[in-house]
Design a protein around this motif. Structure first.
Motif, PDB file in Angstrom:
ATOM      1  N   PHE A  48     -20.842 -51.750   2.046  1.00 50.49           N
ATOM      2  CA  PHE A  48     -21.234 -50.410   2.460  1.00 50.49           C
ATOM      3  C   PHE A  48     -20.442 -50.045   3.707  1.00 50.49           C
ATOM      4  CE2 PHE A  48     -24.891 -51.571  -0.112  1.00 50.49           C
ATOM      5  CZ  PHE A  48     -25.104 -50.396  -0.820  1.00 50.49           C
ATOM      6  N   VAL A  49     -19.908 -48.815   3.723  1.00 51.22           N
ATOM      7  CA  VAL A  49     -19.016 -48.434   4.815  1.00 51.22           C
ATOM      8  C   VAL A  49     -19.065 -46.920   5.014  1.00 51.22           C
ATOM      9  CG1 VAL A  49     -17.069 -48.303   3.217  1.00 51.22           C
ATOM     10  CG2 VAL A  49     -16.633 -48.624   5.649  1.00 51.22           C
ATOM     11  N   ASN A  50     -18.915 -46.475   6.272  1.00 50.51           N
ATOM     12  CA  ASN A  50     -18.787 -45.040   6.581  1.00 50.51           C
ATOM     13  C   ASN A  50     -17.352 -44.615   6.292  1.00 50.51           C
ATOM     14  OD1 ASN A  50     -20.786 -46.196   8.914  1.00 50.51           O
ATOM     15  ND2 ASN A  50     -21.386 -44.123   8.301  1.00 50.51           N
ATOM     16  N   SER A  51     -17.040 -44.388   5.040  1.00 51.08           N
ATOM     17  CA  SER A  51     -15.626 -44.291   4.666  1.00 51.08           C
ATOM     18  C   SER A  51     -15.099 -42.881   4.499  1.00 51.08           C
ATOM     19  CB  SER A  51     -15.370 -45.074   3.371  1.00 51.08           C
ATOM     20  OG  SER A  51     -16.122 -44.535   2.312  1.00 51.08           O
ATOM     21  N   VAL A  52     -15.951 -41.856   4.312  1.00 51.04           N
ATOM     22  CA  VAL A  52     -15.399 -40.548   3.970  1.00 51.04           C
ATOM     23  C   VAL A  52     -16.093 -39.420   4.713  1.00 51.04           C
ATOM     24  CG1 VAL A  52     -14.645 -41.235   1.669  1.00 51.04           C
ATOM     25  CG2 VAL A  52     -16.937 -40.318   1.969  1.00 51.04           C
ATOM     26  N   ASP A  53     -15.358 -38.332   4.898  1.00 51.78           N
ATOM     27  CA  ASP A  53     -15.911 -37.036   5.273  1.00 51.78           C
ATOM     28  C   ASP A  53     -15.872 -36.164   4.025  1.00 51.78           C
ATOM     29  OD1 ASP A  53     -15.923 -38.083   7.799  1.00 51.78           O
ATOM     30  OD2 ASP A  53     -14.283 -36.825   8.563  1.00 51.78           O
ATOM     31  N   THR A  54     -16.977 -35.494   3.719  1.00 47.40           N
ATOM     32  CA  THR A  54     -17.026 -34.656   2.523  1.00 47.40           C
ATOM     33  C   THR A  54     -17.432 -33.234   2.890  1.00 47.40           C
ATOM     34  OG1 THR A  54     -19.347 -35.197   2.031  1.00 47.40           O
ATOM     35  CG2 THR A  54     -17.649 -36.605   1.060  1.00 47.40           C
ATOM     36  N   ARG A  55     -17.063 -32.306   2.028  1.00 51.15           N
ATOM     37  CA  ARG A  55     -17.493 -30.915   2.131  1.00 51.15           C
ATOM     38  C   ARG A  55     -18.099 -30.499   0.798  1.00 51.15           C
ATOM     39  NH1 ARG A  55     -13.536 -26.745   4.726  1.00 51.15           N
ATOM     40  NH2 ARG A  55     -14.536 -27.712   6.547  1.00 51.15           N
ATOM     41  N   THR A  56     -19.333 -30.024   0.848  1.00 48.10           N
ATOM     42  CA  THR A  56     -20.031 -29.535  -0.338  1.00 48.10           C
ATOM     43  C   THR A  56     -20.306 -28.055  -0.143  1.00 48.10           C
ATOM     44  OG1 THR A  56     -21.064 -31.693  -0.741  1.00 48.10           O
ATOM     45  CG2 THR A  56     -22.089 -29.775  -1.765  1.00 48.10           C
ATOM     46  N   GLN A  57     -19.878 -27.257  -1.097  1.00 45.34           N
ATOM     47  CA  GLN A  57     -20.118 -25.819  -0.998  1.00 45.34           C
ATOM     48  C   GLN A  57     -20.419 -25.254  -2.382  1.00 45.34           C
ATOM     49  OE1 GLN A  57     -16.644 -24.267   0.912  1.00 45.34           O
ATOM     50  NE2 GLN A  57     -15.228 -25.021  -0.624  1.00 45.34           N
ATOM     51  N   GLY A  58     -21.153 -24.156  -2.380  1.00 47.85           N
ATOM     52  CA  GLY A  58     -21.532 -23.550  -3.643  1.00 47.85           C
ATOM     53  C   GLY A  58     -22.502 -22.406  -3.425  1.00 47.85           C
ATOM     54  N   PHE A  59     -23.195 -22.038  -4.495  1.00 45.71           N
ATOM     55  CA  PHE A  59     -24.179 -20.970  -4.378  1.00 45.71           C
ATOM     56  C   PHE A  59     -25.255 -21.136  -5.439  1.00 45.71           C
ATOM     57  CE2 PHE A  59     -21.187 -19.335  -7.479  1.00 45.71           C
ATOM     58  CZ  PHE A  59     -21.979 -18.668  -8.413  1.00 45.71           C
ATOM     59  N   ASP A  60     -26.422 -20.568  -5.157  1.00 43.53           N
ATOM     60  CA  ASP A  60     -27.553 -20.525  -6.082  1.00 43.53           C
ATOM     61  C   ASP A  60     -27.849 -19.075  -6.421  1.00 43.53           C
ATOM     62  OD1 ASP A  60     -28.271 -23.350  -6.108  1.00 43.53           O
ATOM     63  OD2 ASP A  60     -28.924 -23.044  -4.044  1.00 43.53           O
ATOM     64  N   LEU A  61     -28.107 -18.812  -7.685  1.00 44.84           N
ATOM     65  CA  LEU A  61     -28.524 -17.498  -8.159  1.00 44.84           C
ATOM     66  C   LEU A  61     -29.821 -17.655  -8.932  1.00 44.84           C
ATOM     67  CD1 LEU A  61     -28.150 -14.472  -9.037  1.00 44.84           C
ATOM     68  CD2 LEU A  61     -26.818 -15.361 -10.971  1.00 44.84           C
ATOM     69  N   THR A  62     -30.823 -16.856  -8.605  1.00 44.51           N
ATOM     70  CA  THR A  62     -32.071 -16.886  -9.352  1.00 44.51           C
ATOM     71  C   THR A  62     -32.488 -15.460  -9.678  1.00 44.51           C
ATOM     72  OG1 THR A  62     -33.674 -16.658  -7.541  1.00 44.51           O
ATOM     73  CG2 THR A  62     -32.771 -18.856  -7.940  1.00 44.51           C
ATOM     74  N   ALA A  63     -33.136 -15.295 -10.822  1.00 38.49           N
ATOM     75  CA  ALA A  63     -33.668 -13.994 -11.224  1.00 38.49           C
ATOM     76  C   ALA A  63     -34.876 -14.226 -12.108  1.00 38.49           C
ATOM     77  CB  ALA A  63     -32.611 -13.182 -11.971  1.00 38.49           C
ATOM     78  N   ASP A  64     -35.921 -13.420 -11.929  1.00 37.54           N
ATOM     79  CA  ASP A  64     -37.053 -13.488 -12.850  1.00 37.54           C
ATOM     80  C   ASP A  64     -37.526 -12.079 -13.164  1.00 37.54           C
ATOM     81  OD1 ASP A  64     -39.585 -12.942 -11.054  1.00 37.54           O
ATOM     82  OD2 ASP A  64     -38.396 -14.403  -9.945  1.00 37.54           O
ATOM     83  N   TYR A  65     -37.975 -11.937 -14.406  1.00 37.00           N
ATOM     84  CA  TYR A  65     -38.345 -10.618 -14.938  1.00 37.00           C
ATOM     85  C   TYR A  65     -39.595 -10.773 -15.793  1.00 37.00           C
ATOM     86  CZ  TYR A  65     -37.999  -6.266 -17.630  1.00 37.00           C
ATOM     87  OH  TYR A  65     -38.262  -5.045 -18.222  1.00 37.00           O
ATOM     88  N   HIS A  66     -40.537  -9.853 -15.622  1.00 36.92           N
ATOM     89  CA  HIS A  66     -41.812  -9.926 -16.329  1.00 36.92           C
ATOM     90  C   HIS A  66     -42.141  -8.565 -16.911  1.00 36.92           C
ATOM     91  CE1 HIS A  66     -42.229 -13.627 -13.981  1.00 36.92           C
ATOM     92  NE2 HIS A  66     -41.887 -12.894 -12.935  1.00 36.92           N
ATOM     93  N   THR A  67     -42.608  -8.554 -18.157  1.00 37.26           N
ATOM     94  CA  THR A  67     -42.928  -7.283 -18.802  1.00 37.26           C
ATOM     95  C   THR A  67     -43.883  -7.523 -19.949  1.00 37.26           C
ATOM     96  OG1 THR A  67     -41.947  -5.298 -19.789  1.00 37.26           O
ATOM     97  CG2 THR A  67     -41.014  -7.419 -20.443  1.00 37.26           C
TER      98      THR A  67
END
Length: 812
Positions: free
Chosen positions: A635-654
């Motif tokens: 086990f080692v502190n071996s990397v720097d990472t970048r995580t990026q993205g987006f979330d989209l949510t929608a709900d509809y009721h009828t």
């Protein structure tokens, strides 16, 4: 003052894709687990036909404010998932799998062919590791499991939290904070927080469930019962018992390896959970919760060939398994959790003091196996050439004791309202490794044969045994300020000190602005950290792995050990993160809600399981060869990472015809890239040993980059119909051989679940349906290049194919 509604009972962006507070019950005839919504500006609460939880004392994750909270003011994305029907109508029988099929940014899935990792399932948010997601139960920290995941396509090197220790029927709702929250809740909350709110309603209900794959195996029986009892003065004590018996599945092929068993492990478990709140005065309550689970698992290791096969003959015995054999790894897991606390009011301050205990222990028994070195010695001494076929291989345990004190007060007269919170935490952790029986690890016929220990999983040796502990303390201040009726901010700062690596101070700033009654802008920036777990620091084991179909002895040496030091591995230190989110919530119609949130998470010095150091390594190659070990990992502190993205949510009721239609859509896109590899000076020029391409792809592609859920619930009279489509984006994993062998590419796939429910009476209903009804499988690969030696890893939706299920439930 800003708009408010009863916490956990208001409407709006609710249910599966809420951004804060969800309705606990649907409109008449609807699905309690489907999204419910109302106009945000009204904050109108819906009521169902079940007595509700004591809502005023439930805190929504992401805020220190108690009592009345409105989702419209939430500066960070929070999904609130009602679990009313999850146990009685859902296609999945475990909590982790249920969440994975509801929240696209959350990924889980049982592994197969991955030793002890086959026995536990841990959730992870936004493509990061499972130990970078903090799990709470009723707002209190839940312990991690003792196991370190060493194999499989996801969570390699992590020790996450197994939510399947909590029965579905015991859960009222689950809150998922999709934002970095280490400044609010401490270590592990880099990716977010999952808060499981236990049920505390009066009355009883029982569920009988059955699942089976359409290929005829994997029979899964479940019986669960819940009862909540009034104690007087509005107190409630609730108890849940559950028994599960899941059979093994097998997807091997005679063309591949007729001896293999590849599929779900068999599971036999019994669980008891308790949850209670008892008033002791008009302004003071005692509360408690706890769980006990015993789980027996049996998973298949790689097959060993018969005498005369291509397998190494030294690993078998003609007298015992002339035609070959499959060893079975049978872990027995004991999980314990308990919290007791008291909250009281004094001069409008709310104080809370609690003690939480957690314990997880896994002990391995290896069956249908042998120690070939003992069989060889027996043959040399004139015997038949046999050894025992069952060995106790030892195991490990992890304990965590957490003491919390919190204080909060809302100052109504300051601006439009200021909520001040402060508190502290003291935590003690202990990790142990227990050696196995002598026969499980001994090399009885002397070094050089490469056949020591029980086949399938050699036992832990006395040199692996450890008993390590540490403690930490933390102080925090959290101030939520309503500057106006339309604009608020939340500022948090936290200082933590660990006995084994030092201290750190982190902070968070978030804010929300109501553009109008229907549109909210929100965002946050924060710093965070994750302390290296005791499991990562001290895990030690020598085991067998199959690399390109060839059995190889592998050692994982603890950080700071002579072997790790000789290899040039530096001491572990904490991960540090910087996170940012920006998004909005929009309710253009009373029955339509939409949220979009983009995010970026930068992690420095991320702890990962290294690549392999083999016998050609100039520092430790000769040491490995002398011990008949082919590879070493650390086990080692071996990397720097970048995580990026987006979330989209929608709900509809009828309304649709004479019934009600609830529909929802949720989509997540996550991309993780490696920004830098930290190579110690002693390893310059050998970066592939530290982190090869295959190991890097486990970090960047351990989960699909895209995942989406589209669901519909139609309720008409006594009938409910649920249809859900789950899209899993493509994945690319590495191969053992590496270039020029191409990487393993898994194409995108879409699965579907269908359920039909009939209500015989208001108290009794029956649900039947199917899971993965299209019978999808991951893209086929070269089995010599996959981690589990099969045509495909247990990625996306797994490798078992279609299943059907039935649930019968009754309330009384």
């Amino acid at each position: 003052m800003r708009m408010t509604a009863l916490a956990l009972a208001s409407c709006g962006l609710t249910g599966l894709f809420g951004t804060g507070i969800a309705s606990a019950m649907p409109a008449a005839g609807g699905d309690a687990d489907a999204p419910q919504s109302a106009t945000p500006s009204t904050g109108q609460a819906q009521k169902g036909n079940v007595k509700a939880t004591n809502l005023q004392e439930v805190t929504v994750v992401g805020t220190r404010r108690t009592g009345q909270v409105s989702y419209t003011d939430s500066p960070v994305p929070v999904d609130v998932l009602p679990m009313n029907n999850a146990a009685t109508q859902g296609a999945q029988q475990g909590l982790t799998e249920t969440l994975s099929y509801k929240v696209p940014s959350l990924v889980s899935g049982y592994q197969t062919g991955s030793d002890n990792a086959d026995s536990e399932d841990t959730p992870a948010l936004r493509g990061l590791g499972s130990d970078q997601t903090l799990v709470l139960v009723n707002g209190k920290r839940l312990h991690q499991m003792a196991l370190v995941n060493l194999f499989g396509a996801r969570n390699r090197g992590d020790s996450g939290t197994d939510l399947n220790t909590i029965p579905l029927l015991a859960v009222d709702q689950v809150q998922v904070l999709r934002d970095g929250a280490a400044a609010q809740y401490g270590s592990d909350a880099i990716a977010g927080v999952v808060n499981v709110v236990l049920k505390r309603s009066k009355g009883c209900e029982a569920v009988a469930g059955y699942n089976q794959y359409t290929q005829g195996d994997g029979q899964d029986y479940l019986a669960s019962a819940y009862c909540g009892f009034a104690t007087g003065n509005d107190g409630v004590i609730a108890m849940t018992v559950q028994h599960q018996d899941r059979g093994r599945s097998n997807r091997t092929s005679a063309a591949l390896d007729p001896l293999r068993t590849i599929g779900d492990a068999s599971v036999h478990e019994n669980t008891f959970y308790l949850n209670g709140d008892v008033p002791i005065a008009s302004d003071a309550h005692v509360y408690f919760d706890g769980g006990i689970q015993n789980r027996a698992v049996s998973s298949a290791a790689f097959a060993r060939g018969g005498i005369g096969s291509d397998d190494i003959p030294a690993r078998n015995s003609a007298a015992m398994y002339p035609d070959g054999f499959v060893p079975y790894i049978n872990p027995y897991i004991q999980d314990r959790h308990a919290t007791a606390g008291i909250w009281w009011m004094w001069r409008d301050w709310r104080f809370d003091a609690s003690q939480t205990l957690g314990y997880n222990r896994l002990m391995d028994t290896i069956r249908h196996t042998l120690n070939a070195s003992m069989a060889n010695l027996d043959l040399e001494l004139g015997g038949a050439g046999v050894s025992p076929n069952v060995f106790g291989a030892g195991g490990f345990s992890f304990g965590q004791d957490t003491t919390n004190f919190d204080a909060t007060k809302l100052f109504d007269g300051w601006m439009s309202g200021v909520n001040v919170a402060f508190g502290g935490e003291f935590r003690r952790e202990q990790y142990k490794i227990y050696p196995g029986s002598v026969g499980s690890w001994i090399d009885a016929d002397g070094p050089g044969g490469g056949n020591a220990g029980s086949q399938g999983f050699p036992g832990f040796q006395p040199s692996d045994a450890t008993n390590k502990s540490r403690h930490s303390w933390a102080l925090y201040v959290d101030v939520e300020t309503d500057w106006t009726d339309r604009f608020m901010t939340d500022q948090a700062i936290r200082h933590e000190d660990y006995s084994d690596f030092g201290s750190t101070t982190i902070g968070k700033l978030s804010g929300a602005f109501h553009v109008n009654g229907n549109f909210l802008l929100r965002g946050s920036v924060s710093t965070g950290f994750r302390a290296p777990s005791l499991q990562q620091r001290y895990f030690s084991s020598t085991f067998s792995d199959f690399v390109s179909g060839v059995q190889t002895n592998v050692v994982i040496a603890p950080n700071g050990s002579p072997l790790a030091n000789a290899a040039g591995i530096p001491p572990l230190k904490q991960e540090k993160s910087r996170s940012a989110t920006l998004g909005f919530t929009w309710t253009p119609l009373d029955n339509l809600s939409i949220t979009v949130d983009g995010y970026r998470i930068d992690i420095k010095h991320r702890i990962v399981l290294s690549g392999t150091f083999d016998t050609s390594d100039p520092n430790i190659g000769s040491v490995l060869a002398a011990q008949n070990i082919g590879e070493a990992q650390f086990f080692v502190n071996s990397v720097d990472t970048r995580t990026q993205g987006f979330d989209l949510t929608a709900d509809y009721h009828t309304t649709l015809g004479a019934g009600r239609l609830d529909s929802f859509l949720s989509f997540n896109h996550t991309e993780t890239t490696i920004q830098k590899v930290h190579t110690p000076p002693s390893l310059a020029g050998r970066e592939d040993s530290l982190l090869g391409e295959r190991d890097a792809l486990f970090i960047t592609n351990g989960a699909p980059r895209e995942k989406a859920v589209l669901g519909f619930n139609y309720a008409l009279g006594k009938w409910d119909t649920d249809v859900k489509f789950i899209y899993f984006g493509p994945m690319t994993l590495g191969t053992f051989s590496g270039p020029p062998v191409p990487n393993a590419h898994y194409a995108d796939k879409t699965s579907a679940d269908v359920g039909v429910t009939y209500h015989f009476t208001p108290a009794m209903k029956l649900t039947v349906g199917g899971h993965n009804v299209f019978g999808k499988y991951p893209t086929r690969q070269d089995p010599n290049e996959t981690d589990n030696g099969f045509w495909y890893e247990a990625v996306q939706f797994g490798l078992n194919g279609a299943a059907w299920f039935a649930r019968l439930s009754y309330k009384f």
